[in-house]
Design a protein around this motif. Structure first.
Motif, short mmCIF file in Angstrom:
data_model
loop_
_atom_site.label_atom_id
_atom_site.label_comp_id
_atom_site.label_asym_id
_atom_site.label_seq_id
_atom_site.Cartn_x
_atom_site.Cartn_y
_atom_site.Cartn_z
N GLU A 265 25.93 -30.96 113.97
CA GLU A 265 26.66 -31.97 114.74
C GLU A 265 27.63 -32.77 113.87
OE1 GLU A 265 23.69 -34.40 116.52
OE2 GLU A 265 22.69 -32.73 117.56
N GLY A 266 27.65 -32.48 112.56
CA GLY A 266 28.55 -33.20 111.67
C GLY A 266 28.07 -34.56 111.24
N LYS A 267 26.79 -34.89 111.47
CA LYS A 267 26.26 -36.20 111.10
C LYS A 267 25.79 -36.25 109.66
CE LYS A 267 26.73 -37.59 115.36
NZ LYS A 267 27.82 -38.55 115.72
N VAL A 268 25.38 -35.12 109.12
CA VAL A 268 24.97 -35.03 107.72
C VAL A 268 25.57 -33.76 107.14
CG1 VAL A 268 22.78 -36.20 108.27
CG2 VAL A 268 22.83 -33.71 108.05
N ARG A 269 25.48 -33.64 105.82
CA ARG A 269 26.03 -32.46 105.16
C ARG A 269 25.11 -32.07 104.01
NH1 ARG A 269 30.07 -32.93 101.30
NH2 ARG A 269 30.49 -35.02 102.16
N ALA A 329 3.00 -31.37 91.07
CA ALA A 329 3.33 -30.51 92.20
C ALA A 329 4.49 -29.58 91.88
CB ALA A 329 3.67 -31.36 93.42
N TRP A 330 5.28 -29.89 90.88
CA TRP A 330 6.48 -29.10 90.56
C TRP A 330 6.10 -27.73 90.03
CZ3 TRP A 330 8.66 -26.67 86.37
CH2 TRP A 330 10.01 -26.35 86.47
N THR A 331 6.86 -26.71 90.44
CA THR A 331 6.68 -25.35 89.93
C THR A 331 8.06 -24.78 89.60
OG1 THR A 331 6.92 -24.19 92.06
CG2 THR A 331 4.72 -25.05 91.50
N ARG A 332 8.08 -23.63 88.97
CA ARG A 332 9.35 -22.97 88.66
C ARG A 332 10.05 -22.49 89.92
NH1 ARG A 332 10.04 -21.94 83.28
NH2 ARG A 332 8.20 -22.18 81.94
N GLU A 333 9.32 -22.42 91.02
CA GLU A 333 9.91 -21.98 92.28
C GLU A 333 10.38 -23.14 93.15
OE1 GLU A 333 6.85 -20.67 91.20
OE2 GLU A 333 8.05 -19.05 90.31
N THR A 334 10.23 -24.37 92.68
CA THR A 334 10.59 -25.54 93.49
C THR A 334 12.06 -25.49 93.91
OG1 THR A 334 8.90 -26.97 92.50
CG2 THR A 334 10.81 -28.06 93.49
N ARG A 335 12.29 -25.77 95.19
CA ARG A 335 13.64 -25.82 95.75
C ARG A 335 13.92 -27.23 96.26
NH1 ARG A 335 13.34 -22.12 100.53
NH2 ARG A 335 15.54 -22.69 100.77
N TYR A 336 15.21 -27.56 96.34
CA TYR A 336 15.62 -28.89 96.76
C TYR A 336 16.65 -28.77 97.88
CZ TYR A 336 13.83 -29.83 92.05
OH TYR A 336 13.06 -29.87 90.92
N ALA A 337 16.61 -29.73 98.79
CA ALA A 337 17.65 -29.88 99.81
C ALA A 337 18.34 -31.22 99.55
CB ALA A 337 17.05 -29.83 101.21
N PHE A 338 19.63 -31.16 99.18
CA PHE A 338 20.42 -32.35 98.90
C PHE A 338 21.21 -32.69 100.16
CE2 PHE A 338 20.37 -29.83 94.87
CZ PHE A 338 19.40 -30.59 94.22
N ILE A 339 20.87 -33.84 100.78
CA ILE A 339 21.41 -34.15 102.10
C ILE A 339 22.25 -35.42 102.02
CG2 ILE A 339 20.84 -34.64 104.50
CD1 ILE A 339 18.21 -33.12 104.05
N HIS A 340 23.54 -35.25 102.29
CA HIS A 340 24.47 -36.38 102.31
C HIS A 340 24.63 -36.88 103.74
CE1 HIS A 340 27.99 -38.87 101.64
NE2 HIS A 340 28.65 -38.16 102.52
N ILE A 341 24.43 -38.17 103.93
CA ILE A 341 24.59 -38.79 105.24
C ILE A 341 26.06 -39.18 105.41
CG2 ILE A 341 23.73 -40.54 106.83
CD1 ILE A 341 21.56 -38.65 105.72
N GLU A 342 26.69 -38.68 106.45
CA GLU A 342 28.09 -39.03 106.70
C GLU A 342 28.18 -40.51 107.09
OE1 GLU A 342 30.35 -37.21 105.81
OE2 GLU A 342 29.74 -35.12 105.99
N ASP A 343 29.22 -41.17 106.63
CA ASP A 343 29.32 -42.61 106.82
C ASP A 343 29.79 -43.02 108.20
OD1 ASP A 343 28.50 -43.19 104.22
OD2 ASP A 343 30.52 -42.91 103.43
N GLY A 344 30.41 -42.12 108.93
CA GLY A 344 30.97 -42.48 110.23
C GLY A 344 29.92 -42.64 111.31
#
Length: 344
Positions: A265-269, A329-344
């Protein structure tokens, strides 16, 4: 109930633990082997992470608050699995003590000085040993256990419950659907409540996503009301009854998929690098890389290298490096989701 010496044993243990920041990894490794308790392993991982990033600890302050003491009688000298007949086993007193360990580190990176704090809730087991007490176990507790203890006047000072009035609860969609996202308000809320629990919300056994949702909502990210907990993103207060909330409000995996929907919906990226985040953005964590998202944190600052620093619950963390490389809890397989909140 009088248990002379147990408080001294706890104080001595944490004073010794605090010194590891200046003894180096070898000193901490010896302490881990000596005490064989969970908390020393946590500290070792933290120290190793700082060393890898070439951060020099300038000052370490540890404060311990005792919250609850319970007495238990065990059979045998600390061994409840003794094979001796019950009539032949000695009765030994065992203490269970719940404490909060507050750790504050000041460190130097090049010409810059940074600060990091964490709060660890522990349940300690102590046995008598030669006229004093010995810690034999250090067990981590969860956010719900800690919240049950309540908030001390010192912790509560300066924090406002800011209870929503009844008329607001009836009109929340109309009033807040059009708010612009305010990163300063996210920052202020995350700095205020990283080490405590806003009493207007329920505290969960794993509270990280609940905390992040509160931060986002406080910054103006609009609630998305729905009748079913599997839908939307919301928290609903009820007078004289149980509050209700969506799964996406309190569960990291559900919040991830809600953010996927908001991205359409274009609210986050979703961005590919942590350096592309801003204060007020969030990071989700998949510890095992299996597609199940298990942790959430909010960005509050950046280090001199441009790496995000986060505040979070579950292990209450203040300005912690975003990657959690020092977490068990961290492992070599740990993945991250970096989520930017749109300001509008």
């Amino acid at each position: 109930m009088n248990h002379p010496g147990w408080a001294d044993a706890i104080r001595t243990y944490y004073e010794q633990k605090n010194q590891i920041w200046f003894q180096g990894g070898a000193g901490l490794s010896r302490m881990v082997a000596s005490f064989r308790v969970h908390g020393c392993q946590e500290a070792l991982l933290w120290y190793q992470r700082l060393a890898r990033r070439r951060r020099t600890v300038l000052q370490s302050v540890t404060r311990v608050d005792t919250r609850r003491v319970r007495r238990q009688l065990t059979n045998g000298p600390g061994d409840p699995k003794s094979q001796k007949p019950a009539s032949a086993r000695l009765s030994t007193e065992k203490l269970w003590v719940d404490v909060l360990e507050h750790v504050q580190l000041l460190y130097r990176t090049g010409e810059d000085v940074g600060e990091e704090r964490r709060i660890y809730p522990w349940r300690l087991a102590l046995l008598p040993a030669g006229g004093t007490w010995r810690i034999v176990e250090e067990r981590p507790l969860n956010d719900a256990d800690r919240a049950v203890w309540g908030t001390s006047p010192q912790e509560q000072e300066g924090k406002s419950a800011d209870r929503a009035p009844g008329w607001w609860r009836e009109r929340w969609r109309k009033l807040f659907s059009f708010r612009r996202f305010d990163r300063l308000q996210v920052f202020k809320y995350a700095e205020l409540w990283w080490d405590g629990y806003n009493p207007r919300f329920r505290a969960f056994r794993v509270d990280c996503t609940n905390f992040v949702s509160q931060c986002l909502w406080h910054g103006g990210f609009p609630m998305d009301p729905a009748e079913r907990p599997e839908q939307g993103w919301w928290y609903a207060w009820k007078e004289g009854g149980e509050d209700r909330w969506s799964l996406s409000w309190a569960v990291s995996h559900s919040l991830y998929w809600y953010m996927v929907q908001k991205a359409r919906e274009g609210k986050v990226r979703f961005v590919d690098l942590p350096q592309r985040l801003y204060v007020g953005d969030i990071i989700l964590y998949d510890w095992n890389g299996d597609g199940t998202w298990q942790h959430a944190a909010v960005v509050v600052d950046f280090d001199p290298e441009g790496q995000p620093l986060v505040n979070a619950h579950t292990t209450a963390s203040y300005h912690r490096l975003w990657d959690y490389g020092d977490s068990p809890a961290w492992t070599r397989e740990t993945r991250y989701a970096f989520i930017h909140i749109e300001d509008g």
